[in-house]
Design a protein around this motif. Structure first.
Motif, PDB file in Angstrom:
ATOM      1  N   VAL A 113      30.743  40.857  99.509  1.00 34.86           N
ATOM      2  CA  VAL A 113      30.601  39.913  98.394  1.00 34.86           C
ATOM      3  C   VAL A 113      31.917  39.188  98.141  1.00 34.86           C
ATOM      4  CG1 VAL A 113      30.257  39.775  95.891  1.00 34.86           C
ATOM      5  CG2 VAL A 113      28.684  41.108  97.291  1.00 34.86           C
ATOM      6  N   ASP A 114      33.017  39.903  98.188  1.00 33.49           N
ATOM      7  CA  ASP A 114      34.317  39.286  97.960  1.00 33.49           C
ATOM      8  C   ASP A 114      34.641  38.266  99.056  1.00 33.49           C
ATOM      9  OD1 ASP A 114      37.033  39.368  96.499  1.00 33.49           O
ATOM     10  OD2 ASP A 114      37.597  39.724  98.586  1.00 33.49           O
ATOM     11  N   TRP A 115      34.350  38.585 100.311  1.00 38.14           N
ATOM     12  CA  TRP A 115      34.611  37.648 101.406  1.00 38.14           C
ATOM     13  C   TRP A 115      33.789  36.374 101.264  1.00 38.14           C
ATOM     14  CZ3 TRP A 115      34.140  41.812 105.824  1.00 38.14           C
ATOM     15  CH2 TRP A 115      35.295  42.590 105.818  1.00 38.14           C
ATOM     16  N   VAL A 116      32.498  36.533 100.944  1.00 41.57           N
ATOM     17  CA  VAL A 116      31.634  35.354 100.804  1.00 41.57           C
ATOM     18  C   VAL A 116      32.087  34.495  99.628  1.00 41.57           C
ATOM     19  CG1 VAL A 116      29.279  34.591 100.346  1.00 41.57           C
ATOM     20  CG2 VAL A 116      29.678  36.527 101.877  1.00 41.57           C
ATOM     21  N   ALA A 117      32.500  35.126  98.522  1.00 38.18           N
ATOM     22  CA  ALA A 117      32.975  34.362  97.364  1.00 38.18           C
ATOM     23  C   ALA A 117      34.261  33.614  97.692  1.00 38.18           C
ATOM     24  CB  ALA A 117      33.191  35.302  96.177  1.00 38.18           C
ATOM     25  N   GLN A 118      35.148  34.216  98.463  1.00 37.37           N
ATOM     26  CA  GLN A 118      36.364  33.506  98.893  1.00 37.37           C
ATOM     27  C   GLN A 118      36.007  32.320  99.783  1.00 37.37           C
ATOM     28  OE1 GLN A 118      39.921  35.684 100.201  1.00 37.37           O
ATOM     29  NE2 GLN A 118      38.862  37.582  99.676  1.00 37.37           N
ATOM     30  N   ALA A 119      35.084  32.525 100.716  1.00 39.58           N
ATOM     31  CA  ALA A 119      34.693  31.437 101.624  1.00 39.58           C
ATOM     32  C   ALA A 119      34.061  30.282 100.864  1.00 39.58           C
ATOM     33  CB  ALA A 119      33.726  31.976 102.680  1.00 39.58           C
ATOM     34  N   GLN A 120      33.264  30.578  99.858  1.00 36.80           N
ATOM     35  CA  GLN A 120      32.645  29.508  99.077  1.00 36.80           C
ATOM     36  C   GLN A 120      33.680  28.716  98.297  1.00 36.80           C
ATOM     37  OE1 GLN A 120      29.646  31.509  96.759  1.00 36.80           O
ATOM     38  NE2 GLN A 120      28.203  31.653  98.476  1.00 36.80           N
ATOM     39  N   LEU A 121      34.731  29.364  97.838  1.00 38.75           N
ATOM     40  CA  LEU A 121      35.799  28.628  97.154  1.00 38.75           C
ATOM     41  C   LEU A 121      36.519  27.697  98.119  1.00 38.75           C
ATOM     42  CD1 LEU A 121      37.554  28.163  94.612  1.00 38.75           C
ATOM     43  CD2 LEU A 121      39.033  30.017  95.433  1.00 38.75           C
ATOM     44  N   ILE A 122      36.786  28.170  99.330  1.00 35.16           N
ATOM     45  CA  ILE A 122      37.477  27.334 100.321  1.00 35.16           C
ATOM     46  C   ILE A 122      36.647  26.102 100.649  1.00 35.16           C
ATOM     47  CG2 ILE A 122      38.310  27.259 102.699  1.00 35.16           C
ATOM     48  CD1 ILE A 122      39.076  30.173 102.449  1.00 35.16           C
ATOM     49  N   LEU A 123      35.345  26.271 100.807  1.00 35.22           N
ATOM     50  CA  LEU A 123      34.500  25.113 101.095  1.00 35.22           C
ATOM     51  C   LEU A 123      34.437  24.160  99.914  1.00 35.22           C
ATOM     52  CD1 LEU A 123      31.392  26.349 103.110  1.00 35.22           C
ATOM     53  CD2 LEU A 123      33.516  25.360 103.931  1.00 35.22           C
ATOM     54  N   ALA A 124      34.511  24.693  98.696  1.00 37.33           N
ATOM     55  CA  ALA A 124      34.357  23.844  97.510  1.00 37.33           C
ATOM     56  C   ALA A 124      35.590  22.992  97.250  1.00 37.33           C
ATOM     57  CB  ALA A 124      34.053  24.712  96.291  1.00 37.33           C
ATOM     58  N   VAL A 125      36.776  23.560  97.416  1.00 39.93           N
ATOM     59  CA  VAL A 125      38.001  22.846  97.027  1.00 39.93           C
ATOM     60  C   VAL A 125      38.865  22.453  98.215  1.00 39.93           C
ATOM     61  CG1 VAL A 125      38.001  24.061  94.836  1.00 39.93           C
ATOM     62  CG2 VAL A 125      39.381  24.953  96.713  1.00 39.93           C
ATOM     63  N   GLY A 126      38.588  22.962  99.403  1.00 37.93           N
ATOM     64  CA  GLY A 126      39.416  22.647 100.555  1.00 37.93           C
ATOM     65  C   GLY A 126      40.498  23.696 100.777  1.00 37.93           C
ATOM     66  N   SER A 127      40.816  23.925 102.037  1.00 36.50           N
ATOM     67  CA  SER A 127      41.782  24.975 102.374  1.00 36.50           C
ATOM     68  C   SER A 127      43.169  24.678 101.836  1.00 36.50           C
ATOM     69  CB  SER A 127      41.831  25.155 103.897  1.00 36.50           C
ATOM     70  OG  SER A 127      42.101  23.911 104.540  1.00 36.50           O
ATOM     71  N   ALA A 128      43.549  23.404 101.738  1.00 40.65           N
ATOM     72  CA  ALA A 128      44.893  23.060 101.242  1.00 40.65           C
ATOM     73  C   ALA A 128      45.035  23.418  99.762  1.00 40.65           C
ATOM     74  CB  ALA A 128      45.171  21.579 101.468  1.00 40.65           C
ATOM     75  N   ASN A 129      43.987  23.206  98.982  1.00 38.90           N
ATOM     76  CA  ASN A 129      44.060  23.511  97.551  1.00 38.90           C
ATOM     77  C   ASN A 129      43.974  25.006  97.261  1.00 38.90           C
ATOM     78  OD1 ASN A 129      44.238  20.795  96.808  1.00 38.90           O
ATOM     79  ND2 ASN A 129      42.019  20.561  96.749  1.00 38.90           N
ATOM     80  N   VAL A 130      43.367  25.766  98.165  1.00 39.65           N
ATOM     81  CA  VAL A 130      43.243  27.205  97.938  1.00 39.65           C
ATOM     82  C   VAL A 130      44.607  27.865  97.875  1.00 39.65           C
ATOM     83  CG1 VAL A 130      42.410  29.359  98.979  1.00 39.65           C
ATOM     84  CG2 VAL A 130      40.926  27.368  98.889  1.00 39.65           C
ATOM     85  N   VAL A 131      45.557  27.369  98.657  1.00 41.68           N
ATOM     86  CA  VAL A 131      46.909  27.942  98.643  1.00 41.68           C
ATOM     87  C   VAL A 131      47.510  27.836  97.244  1.00 41.68           C
ATOM     88  CG1 VAL A 131      49.226  27.773  99.618  1.00 41.68           C
ATOM     89  CG2 VAL A 131      47.235  27.391 101.077  1.00 41.68           C
ATOM     90  N   ALA A 132      47.328  26.695  96.589  1.00 46.54           N
ATOM     91  CA  ALA A 132      47.854  26.523  95.233  1.00 46.54           C
ATOM     92  C   ALA A 132      47.061  27.336  94.214  1.00 46.54           C
ATOM     93  CB  ALA A 132      47.847  25.041  94.856  1.00 46.54           C
ATOM     94  N   LEU A 133      45.737  27.439  94.410  1.00 47.77           N
ATOM     95  CA  LEU A 133      44.922  28.190  93.457  1.00 47.77           C
ATOM     96  C   LEU A 133      45.226  29.674  93.496  1.00 47.77           C
ATOM     97  CD1 LEU A 133      41.406  26.490  93.843  1.00 47.77           C
ATOM     98  CD2 LEU A 133      43.134  26.112  92.080  1.00 47.77           C
ATOM     99  N   ARG A 134      45.613  30.189  94.650  1.00 47.69           N
ATOM    100  CA  ARG A 134      45.920  31.613  94.743  1.00 47.69           C
ATOM    101  C   ARG A 134      47.151  31.989  93.932  1.00 47.69           C
ATOM    102  NH1 ARG A 134      44.699  32.891 101.199  1.00 47.69           N
ATOM    103  NH2 ARG A 134      42.401  32.886 100.998  1.00 47.69           N
TER     104      ARG A 134
END
Length: 440
Positions: free
Chosen positions: A300-321
């Motif tokens: 569940v945690d992996w799928v939720a992380q993947a859905q965030l990456i698709l929603a905001v883009g991999s570049a923005n995930v670095v800042a969101l973390r």
């Protein structure tokens, strides 16, 4: 017949010869026939034994998971969990004698065809041929010598190994069908004919006999590689053109961008055809938990992380973390804090704020509106601009004000069907954990 061979048995008598055969092995033909038969038959037998064992073990895991988290189909259960019901129905179909006989008839022809082609291929590989200057008999496996038969044999080996991987993946995914064996047969035939065409075209003969063997094996694994090379070298052969705008849409995000997935876990997920983040974001976490050695919470945690990456883009995930926002549900919870919402909105826009940050949580950029700040139309306007997904018992989805830009973006993300499916599983797990805390 000697049991061991000396060095002289391996050295050719004629110094002009480059390789010698296994002299003294008088029964080579009979042994090669036995080996060919075993190698041709043992793979289908192992595949069917494997599919039976996997069905038996995973059925027990599904029942245990359903009882543990309340997914089981009991008469008093009112909650419908499609993610679990699909997996439960997939592995718990009743086996009958008529069904087994019908399935055997469907599998007979493709399996027999695969065994026949394998028998021909191994028989050709082990068959003795007069191939060296001394007139001794050697198999194409020992001395391909740049011949057509040698190239076909090594192309067959590459295609056979690919077929093993293909059928094993079908077993691991529990989707073996007669089409799976037809695909293996097609791959074997395509590899052999493409290799023959390349050999007759003399494209790679300048590299020598050893180079031809390597090329033949690669063609066996990727029989369409040569056709792809032609299309790349001569673009006018392509019937359809791809414009630059379409090429810009291509994106491949590897699985190891997910926290908790290393190279070994990535390989295990690849076995179940989860090749990248896009595949993981649309995967059923219950299916992952049943068909892999990893737990449901981890999936569940992996799928939720993947859905965030698709929603905001991999570049923005670095800042969101940096805000400890790892999953799509973390992004949703950020809407509860206006200050954090403004900062995250700037990250998603990828622009720096033009005005100083407002103080005391007030939104300086938004003018006061009577209908939202206590005016007579406040109740009606607020109701019209709320996301229809209101917070209910057992549902973690809060209401969102669609007049807020960040909240509107989050509403678009969470309306995805895969996110809604994941939320249902998320909420059921939360209910069990909350009930445990209440009991203690």
């Amino acid at each position: 017949m000697p049991l061991f061979y000396t060095l002289s048995d391996w050295v050719p008598e004629n110094l002009g010869c480059s390789i010698s055969d296994l002299r003294g092995f008088a029964d080579a033909a009979s042994w090669s026939g036995i080996a060919s038969a075993l190698l041709s038959i043992i793979l289908p037998i192992g595949i069917f034994l494997g599919i039976y064992n996997i069905r038996h073990s995973r059925t027990a895991e599904i029942e245990n998971l359903g009882k543990l988290f309340g997914f089981s189909k009991d008469e008093d259960k009112k909650t419908i969990v499609p993610s679990y019901d699909i997996i439960h129905s997939r592995y718990n179909n009743e086996l009958t004698l008529g069904g087994i006989l019908s399935s055997s008839v469907q599998y007979f022809f493709p399996v027999a065809l695969f065994v026949l082609l394998s028998l021909i291929g191994f028989g050709a590989a082990f068959s003795p041929q007069i191939s060296d200057c001394a007139g001794t008999e050697q198999s194409p496996l020992v001395n391909p010598d740049g011949t057509l038969l040698g190239s076909l044999v090594y192309s067959f080996f590459g295609a056979y190994l690919w077929s093993i991987g293909h059928l094993v993946r079908r077993v691991a995914n529990y989707d073996l069908s007669p089409i799976s064996f037809f695909q293996a047969v097609l791959h074997l035939l395509l590899a052999v004919f493409v290799s023959a065409a390349i050999w007759h075209a003399h494209i790679f003969h300048h590299g020598g006999t050893n180079f031809l063997v390597a090329v033949a094996f690669i063609i066996g694994w990727f029989p369409d590689l040569f056709l792809g090379m032609l299309a790349a070298k001569f673009p006018w052969l392509a019937l359809k053109k791809i414009n630059p705008e379409t090429s810009a849409l291509r994106e491949d995000i590897p699985l190891d961008t997910i926290l908790g997935i290393d190279s070994f876990i990535k390989l295990r997920l690849n076995e179940h055809e989860i090749m990248d983040v896009q595949n993981l974001a649309t995967a059923n976490p219950i299916k992952i938990a049943i068909e892999t050695p990893y737990g449901l919470l981890e999936a569940v945690d992996w799928v939720a992380q993947a859905q965030l990456i698709l929603a905001v883009g991999s570049a923005n995930v670095v800042a969101l973390r940096k805000y400890n926002i790892r999953t799509v549900f973390d992004l949703e919870r950020a809407t509860r804090n206006p200050a954090i919402s403004r900062q995250l909105l700037q990250i998603l826009k990828r622009v720096a704020p033009s005005n100083p940050a407002p103080e005391d949580g007030a939104d300086a950029a938004a003018p006061a509106r009577p209908d939202r700040d206590g005016g007579p139309a406040s109740g009606r306007a607020a109701a019209e601009n709320l996301d229809p997904g209101e917070l209910k018992k057992g549902n973690s989805q809060p209401s969102l004000d669609l007049d807020d830009e960040f909240a509107a973006f989050v509403s678009f993300v969470r309306d995805d069907l895969h996110v809604r499916r994941l939320r249902q599983i998320w909420d059921i797990l939360n209910q069990h954990f909350d009930a445990r805390y209440a009991a203690t």
